[in-house]
Motif scaffolding. Structure first.
Motif, mmCIF file in Angstrom:
data_model
loop_
_atom_site.group_PDB
_atom_site.id
_atom_site.type_symbol
_atom_site.label_atom_id
_atom_site.label_comp_id
_atom_site.label_asym_id
_atom_site.label_seq_id
_atom_site.Cartn_x
_atom_site.Cartn_y
_atom_site.Cartn_z
ATOM 1 N N LYS A 1 0.835 -1.205 0.000
ATOM 2 C CA LYS A 1 0.000 0.000 0.000
ATOM 3 C C LYS A 1 0.877 1.264 0.000
ATOM 4 O O LYS A 1 0.566 2.248 -0.662
ATOM 5 N N TYR B 1 2.412 1.894 -3.439
ATOM 6 C CA TYR B 1 1.446 2.500 -4.362
ATOM 7 C C TYR B 1 1.396 4.014 -4.133
ATOM 8 O O TYR B 1 1.457 4.814 -5.054
ATOM 9 N N LYS B 2 1.302 4.384 -2.860
ATOM 10 C CA LYS B 2 1.119 5.807 -2.544
ATOM 11 C C LYS B 2 2.370 6.627 -2.838
ATOM 12 O O LYS B 2 2.283 7.730 -3.352
ATOM 13 N N HIS C 1 4.697 5.898 -4.956
ATOM 14 C CA HIS C 1 4.838 5.922 -6.424
ATOM 15 C C HIS C 1 3.980 7.048 -6.988
ATOM 16 O O HIS C 1 4.422 7.854 -7.813
ATOM 17 N N LEU C 2 2.756 7.106 -6.511
ATOM 18 C CA LEU C 2 1.832 8.124 -7.004
ATOM 19 C C LEU C 2 2.326 9.531 -6.640
ATOM 20 O O LEU C 2 2.320 10.439 -7.460
ATOM 21 N N GLU D 1 5.298 10.379 -8.891
ATOM 22 C CA GLU D 1 4.843 10.610 -10.276
ATOM 23 C C GLU D 1 4.129 11.958 -10.404
ATOM 24 O O GLU D 1 4.374 12.711 -11.342
ATOM 25 N N GLU D 2 3.252 12.249 -9.444
ATOM 26 C CA GLU D 2 2.474 13.492 -9.538
ATOM 27 C C GLU D 2 3.374 14.723 -9.499
ATOM 28 O O GLU D 2 3.177 15.663 -10.251
ATOM 29 N N THR E 1 -13.615 18.742 -4.247
ATOM 30 C CA THR E 1 -13.903 17.383 -4.721
ATOM 31 C C THR E 1 -15.398 17.038 -4.645
ATOM 32 O O THR E 1 -15.783 15.958 -5.058
ATOM 33 N N LEU F 1 -5.731 17.822 -9.472
ATOM 34 C CA LEU F 1 -5.952 16.563 -8.747
ATOM 35 C C LEU F 1 -4.653 15.913 -8.278
ATOM 36 O O LEU F 1 -4.612 15.288 -7.225
ATOM 37 N N GLY F 2 -3.591 16.102 -9.063
ATOM 38 C CA GLY F 2 -2.320 15.453 -8.725
ATOM 39 C C GLY F 2 -1.799 15.908 -7.368
ATOM 40 O O GLY F 2 -1.490 15.081 -6.497
ATOM 41 N N HIS G 1 -3.463 17.417 -5.107
ATOM 42 C CA HIS G 1 -4.466 17.035 -4.104
ATOM 43 C C HIS G 1 -4.190 15.622 -3.577
ATOM 44 O O HIS G 1 -4.206 15.384 -2.363
ATOM 45 N N LEU G 2 -3.919 14.701 -4.495
ATOM 46 C CA LEU G 2 -3.624 13.318 -4.082
ATOM 47 C C LEU G 2 -2.346 13.274 -3.236
ATOM 48 O O LEU G 2 -2.265 12.551 -2.246
ATOM 49 N N CYS H 1 -3.090 14.384 0.232
ATOM 50 C CA CYS H 1 -3.889 13.390 0.974
ATOM 51 C C CYS H 1 -3.043 12.188 1.376
ATOM 52 O O CYS H 1 -3.231 11.626 2.454
ATOM 53 N N PHE H 2 -2.122 11.786 0.521
ATOM 54 C CA PHE H 2 -1.386 10.541 0.757
ATOM 55 C C PHE H 2 -0.146 10.720 1.634
ATOM 56 O O PHE H 2 0.358 9.748 2.196
#
Lengths: 112, 135
Positions: free
Chosen positions: B34, B37-38, B40-41, B44-45, B94, B106-107, B109-110, B113-114
């Motif tokens: 998990k 994933y976060k 990585h995101l 990337e963002e 959102t 959104l990028g 924002h994610l 949040c993460f």
């Protein structure tokens, strides 16, 4: 990323395998433009085999959702994995279109 | 402690290479799925944001330093672009209906949040963003 399309009970089912990220999202966007634009029937995005979606992928999903609405059909998403579900929730996308656990549920007449 | 340093050009090709190789780098750091994933995101963002919206020269790079301790993963992202503090960006609404939803924002924002902790400093000519994920 691999994309395929089939029809079932009047709905178009798009199956994506792999990652929808800053690199692959353009390919998905172009593919959608060629194959399902404008959508003439309800569209389901089957996410069973989707490993990862970043904001670039969300933008494509938003574009498809808007296109479906403009065309008077329903866009729905099917079987997102937990990480994707969380991304959809915190970006507010879970409220923009129906999300189903299975394709069967997504194409049931009563679920539209 | 495990430490990895990644350097990518601020170009589409740099972003493509990053997306293709980051999994392997994270894999070698023994991180929960998990968290992988976060992070990585998040990476990337940030990089996608720089490539798409930043004002960089062809030879400019983004340097990503990953440090894994027993209890956290500390990621530092550095670039020599104009000052850019992600914390200054307005929040994305959102809860807007479909017709009013915009594509942008959104990028980051994610990312917000993460991240368990997100901080920014301007260090001379560099932007330095530090993201902490608890393990």
């Amino acid at each position: 990323m691999e994309i395929s399309l089939y029809e079932r009970d009047g709905s178009k089912i798009i199956t994506v395998t792999g990652r929808i990220d800053a690199v692959t999202s353009d390919d998905l966007s172009k593919w959608l433009e060629e194959k399902v634009s404008p959508p003439e029937s309800n569209v389901v995005l089957d996410c069973t085999e989707v490993d990862y979606v970043s904001s670039a992928g969300l933008r494509v999903i938003l574009q498809l959702t808007k296109l479906a609405k403009q065309s008077g059909v329903v866009f729905s998403l099917c079987n997102p994995q937990d990480n994707l579900k969380e991304v959809l929730d915190i970006s507010g996308f879970s409220a923009l279109f129906p999300i189903y656990a299975t394709i069967d549920e997504a194409i049931l007449p009563g679920s539209k | 402690m495990i430490k990895k340093i990644i350097e990518i050009p601020v170009t589409r090709q740099g972003l493509t290479d990053l997306c293709k190789t980051l999994d392997k780098t994270l894999e070698s750091m023994d991180l929960p799925a998990k968290l992988k994933y976060k992070i990585h995101l998040i990476i990337e963002e940030f990089c996608a944001n720089h490539v798409e919206h930043g004002d960089f020269n062809e030879d400019d790079v983004i340097t990503i330093t990953l440090e894994r301790t027993d209890s956290s993963l500390i990621t530092q992202i550095e670039d020599k672009g104009i000052p850019f503090n992600p914390l200054d960006l307005p929040s994305v609404k959102t809860n807007l209906p479909l017709d009013k939803r915009e594509q942008g924002g959104l990028g980051i924002h994610l990312v917000k949040c993460f991240a368990d902790d997100l901080s920014y400093r301007r260090d001379g000519l560099k932007n330095v963003v530090t993201i902490i994920k608890n393990i």
